[in-house]
Design a protein around this motif. Structure first.
Motif, PDB file in Angstrom:
ATOM      1  N   GLY A  26       0.673  -1.147   0.125  1.00 23.98           N
ATOM      2  CA  GLY A  26      -0.054   0.130  -0.003  1.00 23.98           C
ATOM      3  C   GLY A  26       0.800   1.313  -0.243  1.00 23.98           C
ATOM      4  O   GLY A  26       0.366   2.286  -0.631  1.00 23.98           O
ATOM      5  N   VAL A  27       1.733   1.123   0.830  1.00 18.52           N
ATOM      6  CA  VAL A  27       3.136   2.387   0.772  1.00 18.52           C
ATOM      7  C   VAL A  27       3.465   2.707  -0.609  1.00 18.52           C
ATOM      8  O   VAL A  27       3.710   3.752  -1.061  1.00 18.52           O
ATOM      9  N   PHE A  28       3.899   1.514  -1.220  1.00 19.43           N
ATOM     10  CA  PHE A  28       4.580   1.824  -2.555  1.00 19.43           C
ATOM     11  C   PHE A  28       3.570   2.227  -3.508  1.00 19.43           C
ATOM     12  O   PHE A  28       4.231   3.175  -4.518  1.00 19.43           O
ATOM     13  N   LYS A  29       2.399   1.687  -3.502  1.00 14.48           N
ATOM     14  CA  LYS A  29       1.427   2.303  -4.571  1.00 14.48           C
ATOM     15  C   LYS A  29       0.881   3.858  -4.177  1.00 14.48           C
ATOM     16  O   LYS A  29       1.008   4.485  -5.175  1.00 14.48           O
ATOM     17  N   ARG A  30       0.696   4.351  -3.065  1.00 19.75           N
ATOM     18  CA  ARG A  30       0.583   5.680  -2.998  1.00 19.75           C
ATOM     19  C   ARG A  30       1.727   6.631  -3.040  1.00 19.75           C
ATOM     20  O   ARG A  30       1.462   7.450  -3.823  1.00 19.75           O
ATOM     21  N   ASN A  31       3.046   6.025  -2.853  1.00 17.14           N
ATOM     22  CA  ASN A  31       4.267   7.092  -3.185  1.00 17.14           C
ATOM     23  C   ASN A  31       4.523   6.996  -4.757  1.00 17.14           C
ATOM     24  O   ASN A  31       5.042   8.134  -5.131  1.00 17.14           O
ATOM     25  N   ALA A  32       4.046   5.726  -5.650  1.00 11.80           N
ATOM     26  CA  ALA A  32       4.637   5.694  -6.734  1.00 11.80           C
ATOM     27  C   ALA A  32       3.424   6.734  -7.155  1.00 11.80           C
ATOM     28  O   ALA A  32       3.639   7.435  -8.342  1.00 11.80           O
ATOM     29  N   ALA A  33       2.085   6.732  -6.997  1.00 13.24           N
ATOM     30  CA  ALA A  33       1.142   7.732  -7.454  1.00 13.24           C
ATOM     31  C   ALA A  33       1.657   9.185  -7.143  1.00 13.24           C
ATOM     32  O   ALA A  33       1.576   9.981  -8.284  1.00 13.24           O
ATOM     33  N   LYS A  34       1.923   9.391  -5.858  1.00 11.26           N
ATOM     34  CA  LYS A  34       2.494  10.556  -5.475  1.00 11.26           C
ATOM     35  C   LYS A  34       3.687  11.095  -6.337  1.00 11.26           C
ATOM     36  O   LYS A  34       3.730  12.566  -7.087  1.00 11.26           O
ATOM     37  N   LEU A  35       4.472  10.079  -6.628  1.00  9.09           N
ATOM     38  CA  LEU A  35       5.871  10.631  -7.762  1.00  9.09           C
ATOM     39  C   LEU A  35       5.223  10.800  -8.996  1.00  9.09           C
ATOM     40  O   LEU A  35       5.619  11.924  -9.765  1.00  9.09           O
ATOM     41  N   ALA A  36       4.295  10.156  -9.727  1.00 11.75           N
ATOM     42  CA  ALA A  36       3.729  10.364 -11.028  1.00 11.75           C
ATOM     43  C   ALA A  36       3.094  11.717 -10.950  1.00 11.75           C
ATOM     44  O   ALA A  36       3.315  12.163 -12.008  1.00 11.75           O
ATOM     45  N   ARG A  37       2.465  12.207  -9.801  1.00 13.64           N
ATOM     46  CA  ARG A  37       1.903  13.648  -9.966  1.00 13.64           C
ATOM     47  C   ARG A  37       2.882  14.514  -9.908  1.00 13.64           C
ATOM     48  O   ARG A  37       2.623  15.781 -10.740  1.00 13.64           O
ATOM     49  N   MET A  38       4.153  14.540  -9.348  1.00 17.14           N
ATOM     50  CA  MET A  38       5.052  15.254  -9.428  1.00 17.14           C
ATOM     51  C   MET A  38       5.682  15.530 -10.977  1.00 17.14           C
ATOM     52  O   MET A  38       5.903  16.453 -11.381  1.00 17.14           O
ATOM     53  N   VAL A  39       5.968  14.020 -11.587  1.00 15.25           N
ATOM     54  CA  VAL A  39       6.319  14.153 -13.081  1.00 15.25           C
ATOM     55  C   VAL A  39       5.337  14.958 -13.918  1.00 15.25           C
ATOM     56  O   VAL A  39       5.797  15.593 -14.607  1.00 15.25           O
ATOM     57  N   ALA A  40       4.052  14.899 -13.591  1.00 14.24           N
ATOM     58  CA  ALA A  40       2.907  15.497 -14.244  1.00 14.24           C
ATOM     59  C   ALA A  40       3.140  16.955 -14.092  1.00 14.24           C
ATOM     60  O   ALA A  40       2.720  17.660 -15.135  1.00 14.24           O
ATOM     61  N   ALA A  41       3.334  17.318 -12.816  1.00 13.71           N
ATOM     62  CA  ALA A  41       3.604  18.601 -12.703  1.00 13.71           C
ATOM     63  C   ALA A  41       4.761  19.366 -13.474  1.00 13.71           C
ATOM     64  O   ALA A  41       4.642  20.488 -13.816  1.00 13.71           O
ATOM     65  N   ALA A  42       5.799  18.475 -13.585  1.00 16.48           N
ATOM     66  CA  ALA A  42       7.003  19.027 -14.391  1.00 16.48           C
ATOM     67  C   ALA A  42       6.426  18.921 -15.895  1.00 16.48           C
ATOM     68  O   ALA A  42       6.947  20.041 -16.558  1.00 16.48           O
ATOM     69  N   VAL A  43       5.743  17.995 -16.409  1.00 19.84           N
ATOM     70  CA  VAL A  43       5.203  18.370 -17.657  1.00 19.84           C
ATOM     71  C   VAL A  43       4.342  19.360 -17.923  1.00 19.84           C
ATOM     72  O   VAL A  43       4.722  20.077 -18.954  1.00 19.84           O
ATOM     73  N   ALA A  44       3.632  19.822 -16.985  1.00 18.14           N
ATOM     74  CA  ALA A  44       2.798  20.972 -17.194  1.00 18.14           C
ATOM     75  C   ALA A  44       3.473  22.208 -17.087  1.00 18.14           C
ATOM     76  O   ALA A  44       3.155  23.197 -17.672  1.00 18.14           O
ATOM     77  N   SER A  45       4.720  22.186 -16.435  1.00 18.25           N
ATOM     78  CA  SER A  45       5.570  23.433 -16.482  1.00 18.25           C
ATOM     79  C   SER A  45       6.528  23.393 -17.627  1.00 18.25           C
ATOM     80  O   SER A  45       7.603  24.224 -17.390  1.00 18.25           O
ATOM     81  N   ASP A  46       6.549  22.391 -18.471  1.00 20.10           N
ATOM     82  CA  ASP A  46       7.451  22.073 -19.618  1.00 20.10           C
ATOM     83  C   ASP A  46       9.070  22.122 -19.088  1.00 20.10           C
ATOM     84  O   ASP A  46       9.864  22.759 -19.578  1.00 20.10           O
ATOM     85  N   GLU A  47       9.019  21.369 -17.992  1.00 24.77           N
ATOM     86  CA  GLU A  47      10.170  21.224 -17.339  1.00 24.77           C
ATOM     87  C   GLU A  47      10.972  19.773 -17.346  1.00 24.77           C
ATOM     88  O   GLU A  47       9.878  18.867 -17.545  1.00 24.77           O
ATOM     89  N   ALA A  48      12.220  19.738 -17.059  1.00 27.85           N
ATOM     90  CA  ALA A  48      12.658  18.287 -17.184  1.00 27.85           C
ATOM     91  C   ALA A  48      12.675  17.790 -15.514  1.00 27.85           C
ATOM     92  O   ALA A  48      12.824  18.460 -14.765  1.00 27.85           O
TER      93      ALA A  48
END
Length: 508
Positions: free
Chosen positions: A143-165
């Motif tokens: 459960g911990v891994f799945k929640r943190n993986a989703a949280k990390l994916a949302r951080m990547v999505a934020a970088a995409v939205a900001s056009d950042e690496a």
């Protein structure tokens, strides 16, 4: 004739004497101990420190087992599976951490499982083995891994939205740290969110302390520098102080919460390892701190560095990204418009078990980029290895997963190529290699207790991130090199560009 007989007898005696002397000489020569060839000195290791693992690997291509000389000793480096099996299993009791490893590592890792032998090791191994085998930990950690993986994916999505690496290694390190702290201590560290300044300081200090500890292995003056508190040893002391204070504060906080609950571990807290230890009346803060740091270096640095190299390999071989995504979608039955949370929640234990090619790709990454590139044991008494060469008492015998993964004699002419298919049999099923050939998780009695734990974590993170995004290197021309530490991290991080596979990543 009378004179001929004594002469003949004398000649025969002389011949027998010479024959006896020749036999004795041959036997003495055959019993003479042979030692592995010398292929360098500590000076060569210092000169090649920034590429130390490649330096050792280059030497291993010429001699599977060799020595490097130090002022008062020799280190034996081996990439021979027969020798590895001998020191890790067959003659296990004669090879251990020893006083040298203990002295080098204890300032950072104390009396934890990675620094001790004998009864201390057996006690911690028994306790840890029990905890890692419980269904409760398996479900809690999943459960911990799945929640943190989703949280990390949302951080990547934020970088995409900001056009950042996205600096994916830093993200993975923070996420792995959050995961291991939650699993081991029951603490929400939130280093990903950046809300815990002390946690951020701990992470930086722990990485730097690991690097400085690794440097001790080739710094012949480290003991003197430690006594005088100068140079690298003065900095190591400062970094270790930050690390220790942080962990002690977490333990004290946990103990206070337990005392406030009339001495009982609440049902909410029972999932984490620290709570389980406290239930077994292990309350010595120093003992708990040492165990915790061992778990942290095993659960944070290893999985995060392995995943970083995995994503680097995915960028170098984009066709494998697509193959893994197809497998994950099939196993998890993901809809085209699934959100990140839906992807993560859909990853069941059964689905993870079906991801054979992902398992192979992660194993292939660990073959080339093992999280722990070198691991040594001290020889406790004079011995002879299976290759016929002798080892003296006090010698360090180091097996080298990094070099072994690149040896054509073990993996074929394409040993240096990333090819996950080598792990898949004719039935499309993952085929495990001998632990004495694929040494990324050690072998024998000291085989990594968290092996399945690590694979589960890596597969969850890889499945979520690759299903949500495709990745490419931000700068294809920039060389990617490791940082010489106890674990194999990418120097300078790994900067990736992510492209969403979903229609609306911002809404995830």
């Amino acid at each position: 004739m009378a004179m001929f007989i004594p002469t003949l007898f004398l000649t025969a005696c002389v011949a027998v004497a010479f024959a006896r002397a020749w036999i004795i000489l041959r036997l003495s020569r055959s019993k003479k101990k042979r030692y592995h060839p010398v292929r360098g000195t500590v000076i060569h290791s210092l000169i090649n420190f920034d590429r130390l693992h490649d330096f050792i690997s280059d030497l291993a291509q010429e001699d599977a087992t060799f020595r490097i000389l130090y002022p008062n000793n020799s280190d034996v480096y081996t990439s021979d599976p027969a020798n590895v099996e001998y020191i890790l299993k067959t003659n296990f009791d004669n090879y251990g951490k020893g006083h040298l490893h203990h002295d080098l590592l204890r300032d950072l890792l104390g009396e934890g499982i990675f620094t001790v032998d004998g009864e201390k090791w057996r006690h911690q191994r028994k306790m840890s083995s029990f905890e890692f085998s419980t269904r409760n930990l398996k479900e809690f950690s999943g459960g911990v891994f799945k929640r943190n993986a989703a949280k990390l994916a949302r951080m990547v999505a934020a970088a995409v939205a900001s056009d950042e690496a996205a600096e994916i290694q830093d993200m993975l390190m923070k996420s792995a740290l959050d995961s291991v702290f939650k699993v081991v201590l029951g603490v929400d560290l939130d280093s990903m969110g950046g809300t815990n300044a002390a946690g951020a300081r701990f992470s930086v200090a722990f990485d730097r302390a690991s690097e400085l500890t690794c440097y001790r292995y080739i710094d012949v003056f480290w003991r003197l520098k430690r006594v005088l508190s100068i140079g690298s040893e003065a900095e190591l002391r400062r970094q270790v102080k930050v690390v220790d204070e942080f962990v002690y504060n977490v333990i004290r906080s946990k103990l206070e919460r337990i005392r406030e609950s009339n001495g009982s571990v609440s049902g909410v807290d029972k999932g984490d390892i620290l709570s389980r230890f406290l239930e077994m009346d292990e309350t010595d803060p120093k003992y708990l701190k040492d165990i915790i740091l061992s778990f942290i270096i095993a659960g944070k640095d290893t999985t995060a560095s392995a995943l970083s190299w995995f994503f680097y390999m995915m960028c170098r071989h984009p066709s494998y990204q697509e193959r893994i995504v197809s497998e994950v979608r099939r196993c998890v039955r993901i809809e085209a418009n699934s959100s990140i949370d839906e992807i993560a929640e859909g990853i069941t234990e059964e689905a993870l078990g079906e991801m054979q090619f992902l398992h192979a790709a992660l194993s292939e990454t660990l073959r080339l980029y093992p999280a722990v590139p070198q691991d040594g044991k001290m020889c406790f008494s004079d011995d002879t290895l299976p290759d016929g060469f002798s080892v003296k008492k006090g010698y360090m015998v180091t097996y080298v997963p990094y070099a072994m993964g690149r040896m054509k004699s073990l993996w074929g002419e394409d040993a240096e190529e990333f090819r996950p298919e080598r792990w898949i049999n004719d039935n499309g099923v993952f085929q495990q290699e001998s632990a004495f050939k694929f040494t990324a998780f050690q072998a024998g009695p000291r085989i990594c207790l968290g092996k399945e734990f690590a694979y589960r974590q890596m597969k969850v993170f890889a499945a979520v991130l690759l299903t949500a995004f495709s990745f490419q290197l931000n700068d294809e021309t920039k060389p990617v090199k490791y940082r010489t530490m106890l674990t194999l991290q990418i120097g300078g991080g790994l900067h990736l560009r992510a492209n969403p596979r979903m229609s609306c990543p911002e809404a995830c």
